[in-house]
Design an enzyme around this catalytic site. Structure first.
Site, PDB file in Angstrom:
ATOM      1  N   GLN A 193       0.543  -1.276   0.110  1.00  0.00           N
ATOM      2  CA  GLN A 193      -0.308  -0.039   0.227  1.00  0.00           C
ATOM      3  C   GLN A 193       1.197   1.100   0.152  1.00  0.00           C
ATOM      4  O   GLN A 193       0.647   1.960  -0.817  1.00  0.00           O
ATOM      5  CB  GLN A 193      -1.172   0.258   1.089  1.00  0.00           C
ATOM      6  CG  GLN A 193      -0.030  -0.427   2.494  1.00  0.00           C
ATOM      7  CD  GLN A 193      -0.300  -1.689   3.184  1.00  0.00           C
ATOM      8  OE1 GLN A 193      -0.013  -2.148   2.399  1.00  0.00           O
ATOM      9  NE2 GLN A 193      -0.143  -2.276   4.333  1.00  0.00           N
ATOM     10  N   ASN A 225       9.810  -6.615   1.765  1.00  0.00           N
ATOM     11  CA  ASN A 225       8.694  -8.392   1.558  1.00  0.00           C
ATOM     12  C   ASN A 225       8.337  -9.042  -0.246  1.00  0.00           C
ATOM     13  O   ASN A 225       8.462  -7.799  -0.539  1.00  0.00           O
ATOM     14  CB  ASN A 225       7.921  -8.035   2.655  1.00  0.00           C
ATOM     15  CG  ASN A 225       6.898  -8.036   2.274  1.00  0.00           C
ATOM     16  OD1 ASN A 225       6.671  -7.521   1.484  1.00  0.00           O
ATOM     17  ND2 ASN A 225       6.237  -7.929   3.705  1.00  0.00           N
ATOM     18  N   THR A 248      17.203 -10.776   1.823  1.00  0.00           N
ATOM     19  CA  THR A 248      18.939 -11.066   1.508  1.00  0.00           C
ATOM     20  C   THR A 248      19.593 -11.964   1.470  1.00  0.00           C
ATOM     21  O   THR A 248      19.322 -13.454   1.794  1.00  0.00           O
ATOM     22  CB  THR A 248      19.684 -10.427   2.967  1.00  0.00           C
ATOM     23  OG1 THR A 248      20.687  -9.930   2.942  1.00  0.00           O
ATOM     24  CG2 THR A 248      19.719 -11.368   3.850  1.00  0.00           C
ATOM     25  N   GLN A 270      23.488 -12.435   7.952  1.00  0.00           N
ATOM     26  CA  GLN A 270      22.901 -12.335   7.102  1.00  0.00           C
ATOM     27  C   GLN A 270      21.475 -13.270   6.882  1.00  0.00           C
ATOM     28  O   GLN A 270      20.151 -13.339   7.047  1.00  0.00           O
ATOM     29  CB  GLN A 270      23.550 -12.638   6.168  1.00  0.00           C
ATOM     30  CG  GLN A 270      23.909 -11.373   5.683  1.00  0.00           C
ATOM     31  CD  GLN A 270      23.683 -10.103   5.586  1.00  0.00           C
ATOM     32  OE1 GLN A 270      22.872  -9.981   4.178  1.00  0.00           O
ATOM     33  NE2 GLN A 270      24.219  -9.777   6.285  1.00  0.00           N
ATOM     34  N   HIS A 273      18.573 -11.585   9.444  1.00  0.00           N
ATOM     35  CA  HIS A 273      17.519 -11.215   9.088  1.00  0.00           C
ATOM     36  C   HIS A 273      15.544 -11.442   8.330  1.00  0.00           C
ATOM     37  O   HIS A 273      15.227 -10.920   8.876  1.00  0.00           O
ATOM     38  CB  HIS A 273      17.635 -10.813   7.132  1.00  0.00           C
ATOM     39  CG  HIS A 273      18.792  -9.581   7.539  1.00  0.00           C
ATOM     40  ND1 HIS A 273      18.403  -8.622   7.816  1.00  0.00           N
ATOM     41  CD2 HIS A 273      19.736  -9.184   7.148  1.00  0.00           C
ATOM     42  CE1 HIS A 273      19.034  -7.101   7.971  1.00  0.00           C
ATOM     43  NE2 HIS A 273      20.033  -7.909   7.698  1.00  0.00           N
ATOM     44  N   GLU A 339      23.814 -10.984  -3.901  1.00  0.00           N
ATOM     45  CA  GLU A 339      23.598  -9.688  -3.295  1.00  0.00           C
ATOM     46  C   GLU A 339      24.608  -9.081  -2.639  1.00  0.00           C
ATOM     47  O   GLU A 339      25.765  -7.904  -2.908  1.00  0.00           O
ATOM     48  CB  GLU A 339      23.302  -9.613  -1.907  1.00  0.00           C
ATOM     49  CG  GLU A 339      22.275  -8.419  -0.954  1.00  0.00           C
ATOM     50  CD  GLU A 339      21.485  -7.984  -0.408  1.00  0.00           C
ATOM     51  OE1 GLU A 339      20.960  -7.054   0.088  1.00  0.00           O
ATOM     52  OE2 GLU A 339      20.692  -8.977   0.228  1.00  0.00           O
ATOM     53  N   HIS A 340      25.498  -9.536  -1.466  1.00  0.00           N
ATOM     54  CA  HIS A 340      26.539  -9.437  -0.836  1.00  0.00           C
ATOM     55  C   HIS A 340      27.971 -10.405  -1.009  1.00  0.00           C
ATOM     56  O   HIS A 340      27.697 -11.414  -1.225  1.00  0.00           O
ATOM     57  CB  HIS A 340      26.194  -8.848   0.799  1.00  0.00           C
ATOM     58  CG  HIS A 340      25.509  -8.485   0.988  1.00  0.00           C
ATOM     59  ND1 HIS A 340      24.205  -9.409   1.229  1.00  0.00           N
ATOM     60  CD2 HIS A 340      25.537  -7.575   1.584  1.00  0.00           C
ATOM     61  CE1 HIS A 340      23.363  -8.015   1.698  1.00  0.00           C
ATOM     62  NE2 HIS A 340      24.366  -6.772   1.999  1.00  0.00           N
ATOM     63  N   ASP A 373      26.646  -3.177   5.877  1.00  0.00           N
ATOM     64  CA  ASP A 373      25.404  -2.796   6.306  1.00  0.00           C
ATOM     65  C   ASP A 373      25.028  -1.006   6.624  1.00  0.00           C
ATOM     66  O   ASP A 373      23.855  -0.741   7.187  1.00  0.00           O
ATOM     67  CB  ASP A 373      24.871  -4.068   6.990  1.00  0.00           C
ATOM     68  CG  ASP A 373      24.200  -5.011   6.606  1.00  0.00           C
ATOM     69  OD1 ASP A 373      24.094  -4.829   5.192  1.00  0.00           O
ATOM     70  OD2 ASP A 373      23.739  -5.693   6.991  1.00  0.00           O
ATOM     71  N   GLU A 427      15.648   5.537 -45.565  1.00  0.00           N
ATOM     72  CA  GLU A 427      14.063   4.860 -44.012  1.00  0.00           C
ATOM     73  C   GLU A 427      12.739   5.380 -44.854  1.00  0.00           C
ATOM     74  O   GLU A 427      11.586   4.621 -43.889  1.00  0.00           O
ATOM     75  CB  GLU A 427      14.047   5.390 -42.889  1.00  0.00           C
ATOM     76  CG  GLU A 427      16.150   5.187 -42.928  1.00  0.00           C
ATOM     77  CD  GLU A 427      15.665   5.340 -40.742  1.00  0.00           C
ATOM     78  OE1 GLU A 427      15.090   6.353 -40.743  1.00  0.00           O
ATOM     79  OE2 GLU A 427      17.074   4.915 -40.111  1.00  0.00           O
ATOM     80  N   HIS A 432      11.169  13.731 -42.933  1.00  0.00           N
ATOM     81  CA  HIS A 432      12.173  14.461 -41.860  1.00  0.00           C
ATOM     82  C   HIS A 432      13.104  14.982 -43.043  1.00  0.00           C
ATOM     83  O   HIS A 432      14.265  15.809 -42.160  1.00  0.00           O
ATOM     84  CB  HIS A 432      12.931  12.186 -41.578  1.00  0.00           C
ATOM     85  CG  HIS A 432      11.867  12.191 -40.589  1.00  0.00           C
ATOM     86  ND1 HIS A 432      10.988  11.944 -40.357  1.00  0.00           N
ATOM     87  CD2 HIS A 432      12.789  11.893 -38.741  1.00  0.00           C
ATOM     88  CE1 HIS A 432      10.399  11.601 -39.801  1.00  0.00           C
ATOM     89  NE2 HIS A 432      11.944  11.488 -38.620  1.00  0.00           N
TER      90      HIS A 432
END
Length: 440
Positions: A193, A225, A248, A270, A273, A339-340, A373, A427, A432
């Site tokens: 939302q 999430n 993660t 990690q 998380h 990611e890491h 981090d 073309e 043009h």
């Protein structure tokens, strides 16, 4: 506790590697159906829908969807001094790194009177999402806000979920971080939302909302999430987004010079998380693999979020991957696109220069992911799920548009007229060419 995948003696293609490497089942496609109705409700009913959804999903109905400025100021006044000092230092370091990212404008003169300039223009307004589920993330406020500020964005809005324990407002430390950064437009709105509110705007329905609670933005950034990820996927095109960030993940490429305790602690850091967090060790050393597994058994029971860590380490997304040598290990981590990525080897710096796919690379035993981090100065909003193959971590570029400015004189255009006409006619777009020749 953690599975082993043995790739020794196997020559695998990229496709085969992607098939055997561990990944979580994200369920983004399944979340899209639920999120579609959420976005529609926010678009149609504005603040009323936001309050209804907060009551249903967060267990609290916020009186103030936009956090009062006095509440933001009070959160900073009551912030623990040690936490404040840490946040101030993080802001200083992140700002220094991101200020250096701003690209320089340049001008190219192709001939006398023929100039093309490259400009970088910040978007006008951004919506920055800060999660608030299993943990509190003032560090994510810093990563989002500082990058946008250094890009030159004029209007910034932050959204974070309302908390039942704090009267339907975001966590006070989130608000305090906003105050430190001078952000006074903060919303007690979470999940999909919040993305919908940023993308479509939200009409106010209560006196404290005003006629327009939140104006729409140009770009939405920030982690979240699976529902936040699904929402960003659905509004992409209405607004820009940074990436579809999932749970993660950490990959550690290590040889027998690595300290197994360091590696185990980093994998756990990690894993705490999220139960879907991925922790992967890639090593040619069977001895190191065994030592790390033993340390995991020692350390996991003592960590605060033991249940979450056990789920993450025991999930299909986590593994110890055995390889023949570091050359194969490099191929594996490049295919994984973490990611890491930590490199804890004898020649870590040299290997790091050869990595092609990672959100961020942490070189050597004294550069753990936890540093990134919070206070390395780098940004911790990074591509996940293999999207590091084509995406970058959050930075000023997420909030900048590249615009070319073309300025030719009469003489410079005249020099090209015949060639433009020839190509335009080829073309089958003769108008043009006529638009150029007609000037002469």
């Amino acid at each position: 506790m953690i599975q082993r995948i043995d790739l020794r003696g196997r020559e695998l293609s990229r496709t085969e590697l992607l098939g055997v490497l561990p990944r979580p089942e994200l369920g983004v496609d399944e979340a899209v159906e639920a999120v579609t109705s959420i976005l529609s409700a926010v678009r149609a009913r504005g603040a009323t829908a936001l309050r209804d959804l907060a009551e249903k999903l967060d267990g609290v109905r916020p009186e103030h969807l936009r956090v009062p400025a006095t509440t933001i100021a009070e959160a900073l006044e009551t912030l623990d001094p040690d936490v404040r000092a840490g946040l101030v230092e993080a802001i200083r370091r992140v700002r220094a790194v991101h200020a250096a990212q701003v690209p320089a404008e340049h001008s190219t003169e192709l001939a006398e009177g023929a100039v093309v300039r490259q400009r970088w223009i910040p978007v006008q307004r951004v919506g920055l999402y800060v999660p608030g589920g299993r943990a509190v993330y003032p560090s994510s406020v810093i990563m989002n806000v500082v990058a946008a500020q250094e890009a030159g964005v004029e209007s910034l809005a932050v959204a974070s979920p309302p908390q039942k324990d704090f009267g339907g407002l975001p966590h006070p430390t989130i608000l305090a971080a906003c105050a430190l950064l001078g952000v006074d437009e903060v919303y007690a709105v979470g999940g999909a939302q919040a993305v919908g509110m940023f993308a479509y705007g939200a009409v106010g329905t209560e006196p404290q909302d005003g006629p327009m609670l939140c104006e729409p933005v140009d770009v939405v950034t920030g982690p979240g999430n699976v529902y936040v990820t699904a929402a960003k996927r659905l509004v992409r095109g209405v607004v820009g987004i940074d990436a579809e960030a999932g749970p993660t993940e950490i990959a550690v490429l290590a040889d027998d010079t690595a300290d197994p305790g360091h590696v185990a602690l980093d994998l756990i850091s990690q894993a705490e998380h999220d139960p879907l967090a991925a922790s992967v060790l890639v090593t040619p050393s069977v001895e190191l693999a065994g030592a790390v597994e033993a340390r995991l058994s020692d350390f996991v029971g003592a960590t605060k979020h033991v249940e979450r860590v056990v789920q993450a380490l025991g999930g299909a997304q986590s593994a110890v991957v055995l390889v023949d040598d570091l050359e194969q290990g490099l191929t594996v981590v490049d295919a994984y696109g973490a990611e890491h990525l930590e490199i804890q080897t004898a020649d870590a710096a040299a290997l790091a220069e050869r990595v092609r796919s990672a959100g961020a690379i942490f070189v050597g035993p004294w550069s753990p992911v936890s540093l990134g981090d919070y206070m390395a100065g780098s940004n911790h909003v990074l591509p996940t799920g293999g999207s590091a193959h084509f995406s970058s971590g959050l930075g000023v570029h997420a909030y900048l548009k590249s615009v070319q400015v073309i300025e030719y004189t009469r003489e410079a255009l005249a020099e090209l007229t015949d060639r433009i006409v020839a190509v335009a006619n080829d073309e089958d777009l003769p108008a043009h060419g006529e638009a150029v020749r007609g000037r002469f």
